[in-house]
Design a protein around this motif. Structure first.
Motif, short mmCIF file in Angstrom:
data_model
loop_
_atom_site.label_atom_id
_atom_site.label_comp_id
_atom_site.label_asym_id
_atom_site.label_seq_id
_atom_site.Cartn_x
_atom_site.Cartn_y
_atom_site.Cartn_z
N LEU A 155 0.83 -1.21 0.00
CA LEU A 155 0.00 0.00 0.00
C LEU A 155 0.87 1.25 0.00
O LEU A 155 2.01 1.24 0.47
N VAL A 156 0.32 2.33 -0.52
CA VAL A 156 0.96 3.63 -0.43
C VAL A 156 0.59 4.24 0.93
O VAL A 156 -0.58 4.19 1.34
N ALA A 157 1.56 4.78 1.64
CA ALA A 157 1.32 5.42 2.94
C ALA A 157 1.95 6.81 2.91
O ALA A 157 3.17 6.95 2.79
N GLU A 158 1.11 7.84 2.99
CA GLU A 158 1.60 9.23 2.98
C GLU A 158 1.39 9.84 4.36
O GLU A 158 0.27 9.82 4.90
N PHE A 265 -1.25 8.35 8.99
CA PHE A 265 -0.91 8.17 7.58
C PHE A 265 -2.18 8.00 6.75
O PHE A 265 -3.15 7.37 7.19
N LEU A 266 -2.14 8.57 5.55
CA LEU A 266 -3.19 8.33 4.56
C LEU A 266 -2.73 7.15 3.73
O LEU A 266 -1.66 7.20 3.11
N ILE A 267 -3.52 6.07 3.72
CA ILE A 267 -3.08 4.86 3.02
C ILE A 267 -4.11 4.44 1.98
O ILE A 267 -5.32 4.66 2.14
N TYR A 268 -3.61 3.83 0.90
CA TYR A 268 -4.49 3.40 -0.19
C TYR A 268 -3.71 2.48 -1.13
O TYR A 268 -2.47 2.51 -1.16
N PRO A 269 -4.39 1.66 -1.93
CA PRO A 269 -3.70 0.83 -2.92
C PRO A 269 -3.14 1.72 -4.03
O PRO A 269 -3.71 2.77 -4.34
N PRO A 270 -2.03 1.33 -4.66
CA PRO A 270 -1.43 2.17 -5.71
C PRO A 270 -2.39 2.51 -6.84
O PRO A 270 -2.35 3.61 -7.39
N GLN A 271 -3.30 1.58 -7.18
CA GLN A 271 -4.19 1.81 -8.31
C GLN A 271 -5.37 2.72 -7.97
O GLN A 271 -6.12 3.12 -8.87
#
Length: 295
Positions: A155-158, A265-271
């Motif tokens: 996952l992407v974590a910003e 963190f704001l997290i989400y799948p790359p797609q």
């Protein structure tokens, strides 16, 4: 003037029966009895003045008029189904589901959503309250805000909000705090666990203050609400009480804050960002948190 159409319920019954060549299977699909389907078709035949089926003891057979009518209705009902499906997909595309904890929702997220909706009319943000790790493939969630170290496989974590623990109290209670040691005479309010107060007191060297007492609040933002009501001193993440500190309903009596590697963190799948609606909300949240936009 166009002639009136037969009742839609009769047309549906005929189309289903002709497609299945069975009254009972048509009834199953339409969630009615076979007798109701048969009655609707007889009423349709009476309206049209034509026979549509030849009824045999164990089978149905379309008349030539029935075959021609079914060919047209089959196309019409397929178009209706496709139009409905397309409309529902469009509506779903305007909905964004964001998962976060109740405290994050109440203290930081919800107060900002009115501006997001004003800037993006038509986008519908749904908040899913949860404390567990999100399974994006199963949970019907587009974005999540979680507290941790930002390590989420695949996952992407910003980084959204830094985590600084700060004692806060109502103004009347804060006025009694001349030094850190004076916390010993007040009730300490705990959010989920007493570990945060132990960490903060150790960091500032307040050895004579006991973190073992005081109520523990689980869920929601009970510790913060209790502090606002003057019931004691809560240890809050500064990023979540900015509004209360600005309004003066809470006061941070000490300059010391304890920063650590943890953060929201704001997290989400790359797609996920392939959907413009999700990218729009992502950018808004990062700007609201004062974070630079990347990617």
């Amino acid at each position: 003037m166009s002639p009136p159409l037969p009742p839609l319920v009769s047309l549906r019954a005929f189309e289903a029966a002709a497609r299945h060549m069975s009254m009972s299977r048509a009834a199953e699909e339409l969630c009615v009895t076979p007798g109701a389907v048969s009655l609707q078709i007889k009423e349709l035949e009476a309206t049209l003045g034509l026979r549509l089926f030849i009824r045999k003891p164990r089978a149905l057979e379309l008349t030539s008029e029935g075959q021609a009518y079914f060919a047209s209705l089959k196309v019409a009902f397929r178009m209706l189904r496709e139009a409905t499906e397309a409309l529902q997909k469009t509506a779903c595309a305007r909905v964004i589901t964001l998962s976060c904890t109740s405290t994050m929702a109440v203290q930081w997220l919800v107060p900002k959503l009115a501006r997001f909706e004003a800037e993006n009319p038509g986008l519908d943000v749904r908040i899913s309250i949860s404390h567990r790790l999100v399974d994006f493939s199963r949970d019907a969630v587009d974005l999540a805000i979680r507290h941790g170290l930002g390590r989420y496989d695949g996952l992407v974590a910003e980084r959204l909000l830094d985590d600084e623990l700060t004692p806060v109290a109502a103004p009347a209670v804060a006025a009694r705090l001349s030094a850190v040691e004076s916390l010993a005479g007040l009730t300490l309010l705990h959010d989920e666990t007493r570990d945060d107060w132990r960490l903060w007191l150790a960091a500032v060297g307040a050895e004579r203050v006991d973190a073992g007492g005081g109520p523990i609040f689980t869920g929601s933002n009970g510790a913060i609400d209790a502090a606002k009501a003057g019931l004691g001193v809560a240890l809050a993440r500064r990023s979540l009480v900015v509004r209360e500190l600005e309004e003066g309903t809470l006061v941070a009596p000490f300059p010391q804050g304890v920063a650590n590697a943890l953060a929201y963190f704001l997290i989400y799948p790359p797609q996920a960002l392939a959907r413009l609606e999700i990218e729009t909300l992502r950018c808004f949240l990062l700007r609201a948190a004062g974070r630079p936009l990347t990617g």
